[in-house]
Design a protein around this motif. Structure first.
Motif, PDB file in Angstrom:
ATOM      1  N   VAL A  34       0.851  -1.194   0.000  1.00  0.00           N
ATOM      2  CA  VAL A  34       0.000   0.000   0.000  1.00  0.00           C
ATOM      3  C   VAL A  34       0.885   1.242   0.000  1.00  0.00           C
ATOM      4  O   VAL A  34       0.679   2.173  -0.789  1.00  0.00           O
ATOM      5  CB  VAL A  34      -0.975   0.014   1.198  1.00  0.00           C
ATOM      6  CG1 VAL A  34      -1.624   1.382   1.372  1.00  0.00           C
ATOM      7  CG2 VAL A  34      -2.043  -1.061   1.024  1.00  0.00           C
ATOM      8  N   GLU A  35       1.874   1.272   0.865  1.00  0.00           N
ATOM      9  CA  GLU A  35       2.779   2.419   0.954  1.00  0.00           C
ATOM     10  C   GLU A  35       3.497   2.659  -0.371  1.00  0.00           C
ATOM     11  O   GLU A  35       3.599   3.796  -0.842  1.00  0.00           O
ATOM     12  CB  GLU A  35       3.787   2.195   2.081  1.00  0.00           C
ATOM     13  CG  GLU A  35       4.600   3.409   2.430  1.00  0.00           C
ATOM     14  CD  GLU A  35       3.775   4.554   2.988  1.00  0.00           C
ATOM     15  OE1 GLU A  35       4.055   5.708   2.619  1.00  0.00           O
ATOM     16  OE2 GLU A  35       2.844   4.310   3.767  1.00  0.00           O
ATOM     17  N   LEU A  36       3.993   1.609  -0.976  1.00  0.00           N
ATOM     18  CA  LEU A  36       4.693   1.710  -2.254  1.00  0.00           C
ATOM     19  C   LEU A  36       3.777   2.250  -3.350  1.00  0.00           C
ATOM     20  O   LEU A  36       4.160   3.157  -4.102  1.00  0.00           O
ATOM     21  CB  LEU A  36       5.243   0.333  -2.654  1.00  0.00           C
ATOM     22  CG  LEU A  36       6.026   0.250  -3.957  1.00  0.00           C
ATOM     23  CD1 LEU A  36       7.319   1.054  -3.853  1.00  0.00           C
ATOM     24  CD2 LEU A  36       6.327  -1.207  -4.273  1.00  0.00           C
ATOM     25  N   LEU A  37       2.571   1.711  -3.431  1.00  0.00           N
ATOM     26  CA  LEU A  37       1.623   2.155  -4.455  1.00  0.00           C
ATOM     27  C   LEU A  37       1.221   3.614  -4.262  1.00  0.00           C
ATOM     28  O   LEU A  37       1.175   4.391  -5.217  1.00  0.00           O
ATOM     29  CB  LEU A  37       0.390   1.246  -4.464  1.00  0.00           C
ATOM     30  CG  LEU A  37       0.631  -0.177  -4.973  1.00  0.00           C
ATOM     31  CD1 LEU A  37      -0.558  -1.073  -4.631  1.00  0.00           C
ATOM     32  CD2 LEU A  37       0.909  -0.184  -6.461  1.00  0.00           C
ATOM     33  N   VAL A  38       0.938   4.006  -3.033  1.00  0.00           N
ATOM     34  CA  VAL A  38       0.563   5.392  -2.750  1.00  0.00           C
ATOM     35  C   VAL A  38       1.729   6.326  -3.081  1.00  0.00           C
ATOM     36  O   VAL A  38       1.545   7.378  -3.698  1.00  0.00           O
ATOM     37  CB  VAL A  38       0.090   5.564  -1.284  1.00  0.00           C
ATOM     38  CG1 VAL A  38      -0.059   7.027  -0.911  1.00  0.00           C
ATOM     39  CG2 VAL A  38      -1.232   4.825  -1.066  1.00  0.00           C
ATOM     40  N   ALA A  39       2.937   5.914  -2.712  1.00  0.00           N
ATOM     41  CA  ALA A  39       4.118   6.730  -2.998  1.00  0.00           C
ATOM     42  C   ALA A  39       4.346   6.908  -4.497  1.00  0.00           C
ATOM     43  O   ALA A  39       4.931   7.905  -4.924  1.00  0.00           O
ATOM     44  CB  ALA A  39       5.349   6.104  -2.351  1.00  0.00           C
ATOM     45  N   HIS A  40       3.866   5.958  -5.292  1.00  0.00           N
ATOM     46  CA  HIS A  40       4.031   6.034  -6.745  1.00  0.00           C
ATOM     47  C   HIS A  40       2.763   6.510  -7.458  1.00  0.00           C
ATOM     48  O   HIS A  40       2.575   6.261  -8.642  1.00  0.00           O
ATOM     49  CB  HIS A  40       4.507   4.689  -7.299  1.00  0.00           C
ATOM     50  CG  HIS A  40       5.962   4.461  -7.045  1.00  0.00           C
ATOM     51  ND1 HIS A  40       6.430   3.922  -5.875  1.00  0.00           N
ATOM     52  CD2 HIS A  40       7.055   4.753  -7.797  1.00  0.00           C
ATOM     53  CE1 HIS A  40       7.738   3.860  -5.919  1.00  0.00           C
ATOM     54  NE2 HIS A  40       8.150   4.368  -7.068  1.00  0.00           N
ATOM     55  N   GLY A  41       1.882   7.171  -6.719  1.00  0.00           N
ATOM     56  CA  GLY A  41       0.752   7.845  -7.342  1.00  0.00           C
ATOM     57  C   GLY A  41      -0.532   7.063  -7.476  1.00  0.00           C
ATOM     58  O   GLY A  41      -1.429   7.476  -8.221  1.00  0.00           O
ATOM     59  N   ALA A  42      -0.676   5.962  -6.760  1.00  0.00           N
ATOM     60  CA  ALA A  42      -1.944   5.227  -6.822  1.00  0.00           C
ATOM     61  C   ALA A  42      -3.071   6.112  -6.314  1.00  0.00           C
ATOM     62  O   ALA A  42      -2.918   6.820  -5.319  1.00  0.00           O
ATOM     63  CB  ALA A  42      -1.872   3.938  -6.001  1.00  0.00           C
ATOM     64  N   ASP A  43      -4.181   6.094  -7.000  1.00  0.00           N
ATOM     65  CA  ASP A  43      -5.361   6.893  -6.645  1.00  0.00           C
ATOM     66  C   ASP A  43      -6.064   6.239  -5.460  1.00  0.00           C
ATOM     67  O   ASP A  43      -6.689   5.187  -5.614  1.00  0.00           O
ATOM     68  CB  ASP A  43      -6.292   6.985  -7.850  1.00  0.00           C
ATOM     69  CG  ASP A  43      -7.550   7.793  -7.591  1.00  0.00           C
ATOM     70  OD1 ASP A  43      -7.751   8.275  -6.460  1.00  0.00           O
ATOM     71  OD2 ASP A  43      -8.346   7.926  -8.538  1.00  0.00           O
ATOM     72  N   VAL A  44      -5.986   6.868  -4.284  1.00  0.00           N
ATOM     73  CA  VAL A  44      -6.587   6.282  -3.077  1.00  0.00           C
ATOM     74  C   VAL A  44      -8.111   6.272  -3.141  1.00  0.00           C
ATOM     75  O   VAL A  44      -8.753   5.589  -2.342  1.00  0.00           O
ATOM     76  CB  VAL A  44      -6.115   6.983  -1.779  1.00  0.00           C
ATOM     77  CG1 VAL A  44      -4.632   6.782  -1.561  1.00  0.00           C
ATOM     78  CG2 VAL A  44      -6.488   8.444  -1.771  1.00  0.00           C
ATOM     79  N   ASN A  45      -8.697   6.999  -4.078  1.00  0.00           N
ATOM     80  CA  ASN A  45     -10.153   7.042  -4.213  1.00  0.00           C
ATOM     81  C   ASN A  45     -10.667   6.312  -5.449  1.00  0.00           C
ATOM     82  O   ASN A  45     -11.837   6.444  -5.799  1.00  0.00           O
ATOM     83  CB  ASN A  45     -10.624   8.502  -4.219  1.00  0.00           C
ATOM     84  CG  ASN A  45     -10.445   9.136  -2.858  1.00  0.00           C
ATOM     85  OD1 ASN A  45     -10.925   8.621  -1.860  1.00  0.00           O
ATOM     86  ND2 ASN A  45      -9.712  10.235  -2.807  1.00  0.00           N
ATOM     87  N   LYS A  46      -9.819   5.524  -6.079  1.00  0.00           N
ATOM     88  CA  LYS A  46     -10.227   4.777  -7.271  1.00  0.00           C
ATOM     89  C   LYS A  46     -11.376   3.833  -6.931  1.00  0.00           C
ATOM     90  O   LYS A  46     -11.308   3.095  -5.958  1.00  0.00           O
ATOM     91  CB  LYS A  46      -9.047   3.993  -7.842  1.00  0.00           C
ATOM     92  CG  LYS A  46      -9.383   3.280  -9.143  1.00  0.00           C
ATOM     93  CD  LYS A  46      -8.120   2.757  -9.789  1.00  0.00           C
ATOM     94  CE  LYS A  46      -8.402   2.105 -11.115  1.00  0.00           C
ATOM     95  NZ  LYS A  46      -9.013   2.979 -12.095  1.00  0.00           N
ATOM     96  N   GLN A  47     -12.411   3.896  -7.730  1.00  0.00           N
ATOM     97  CA  GLN A  47     -13.605   3.081  -7.506  1.00  0.00           C
ATOM     98  C   GLN A  47     -13.583   1.815  -8.362  1.00  0.00           C
ATOM     99  O   GLN A  47     -13.034   1.808  -9.456  1.00  0.00           O
ATOM    100  CB  GLN A  47     -14.856   3.887  -7.853  1.00  0.00           C
ATOM    101  CG  GLN A  47     -15.117   5.053  -6.917  1.00  0.00           C
ATOM    102  CD  GLN A  47     -15.503   4.591  -5.536  1.00  0.00           C
ATOM    103  OE1 GLN A  47     -16.422   3.798  -5.347  1.00  0.00           O
ATOM    104  NE2 GLN A  47     -14.800   5.073  -4.532  1.00  0.00           N
ATOM    105  N   GLY A  48     -14.222   0.774  -7.844  1.00  0.00           N
ATOM    106  CA  GLY A  48     -14.351  -0.479  -8.576  1.00  0.00           C
ATOM    107  C   GLY A  48     -14.082  -1.663  -7.673  1.00  0.00           C
ATOM    108  O   GLY A  48     -13.654  -1.522  -6.531  1.00  0.00           O
ATOM    109  N   GLY A  49     -14.356  -2.819  -8.174  1.00  0.00           N
ATOM    110  CA  GLY A  49     -14.054  -4.043  -7.458  1.00  0.00           C
ATOM    111  C   GLY A  49     -15.013  -4.362  -6.328  1.00  0.00           C
ATOM    112  O   GLY A  49     -15.980  -3.647  -6.068  1.00  0.00           O
ATOM    113  N   LEU A  50     -14.710  -5.448  -5.662  1.00  0.00           N
ATOM    114  CA  LEU A  50     -15.567  -5.990  -4.608  1.00  0.00           C
ATOM    115  C   LEU A  50     -15.874  -4.987  -3.503  1.00  0.00           C
ATOM    116  O   LEU A  50     -17.012  -4.867  -3.054  1.00  0.00           O
ATOM    117  CB  LEU A  50     -14.909  -7.232  -3.998  1.00  0.00           C
ATOM    118  CG  LEU A  50     -15.623  -7.897  -2.827  1.00  0.00           C
ATOM    119  CD1 LEU A  50     -16.972  -8.452  -3.279  1.00  0.00           C
ATOM    120  CD2 LEU A  50     -14.774  -8.995  -2.235  1.00  0.00           C
TER     121      LEU A  50
END
Length: 173
Positions: A34-50
């Motif tokens: 999670v930390e790695l993805l957020v640090a590389h710009g992952a959208d914390v509010n991305k919608q979709g999935g279960l």
């Protein structure tokens, strides 16, 4: 994960059961990813999935430190979608007291309604989570709200034999 990101993988690519890599990492409690993805710009509010979003995934599975991390990264505390409709409903249904407190402290709407669980109070009452029911009522949850599959919190708690929850709901009107 780090090698994939360094090779140019899209950290916000959609797909799979969880809808995104961030939601999958949050659902499994993998703080480092999670930390790695957020640090590389992952959208914390991305919608979709279960789970609808990463915050709801972390809340449903009881990962408080991830809930706090996602909120610190500007995750929308009242984002709608997924299995539970809201992170607060997820934590309430699953019985995660500390996460409920955290979400409320970050401004979660205790009366937000949507989906089969109706609202957080109905979700907690249906499962007999007395402490959570009490927290929600103290923070302004409407004990007479109707919604979702359950109808009303009092009906659901009574039907499932959750005596202490019934007492709390009656005390609060």
């Amino acid at each position: 994960t780090k090698l994939l990101i360094e090779a140019g993988a899209d950290v916000n690519a959609a797909g799979g059961r969880c809808g995104s890599a961030l939601q999958a990492a949050a659902a499994s409690g993998n703080e480092d990813v999670v930390e790695l993805l957020v640090a590389h710009g992952a959208d914390v509010n991305k919608q979709g999935g279960l789970f609808g979003n990463a915050l709801q995934a972390a809340a449903a599975n009881g990962f408080q430190s991830l809930v706090e991390r996602l909120l610190a990264a500007a995750a929308n505390v009242d984002a709608k979608g997924g299995e539970y409709s809201f992170a607060l409903q997820a934590a309430s249904f699953e019985g995660h007291d500390d996460i409920v407190k955290c979400l409320i402290a970050h401004g979660a709407d205790v009366n937000a309604e949507r989906g089969r669980y109706g609202n957080a109070l109905l979700a907690a009452a249906s499962e007999g989570h007395t402490t959570i029911v009490e927290q929600l009522l103290v923070h302004g949850a409407d004990p007479n709200a109707e919604g979702g599959f359950f109808g009303r919190a009092l009906h659901e708690a009574a039907g499932r034999g959750h005596k202490r929850v019934v007492e709390l709901l009656v005390q609060h009107g």
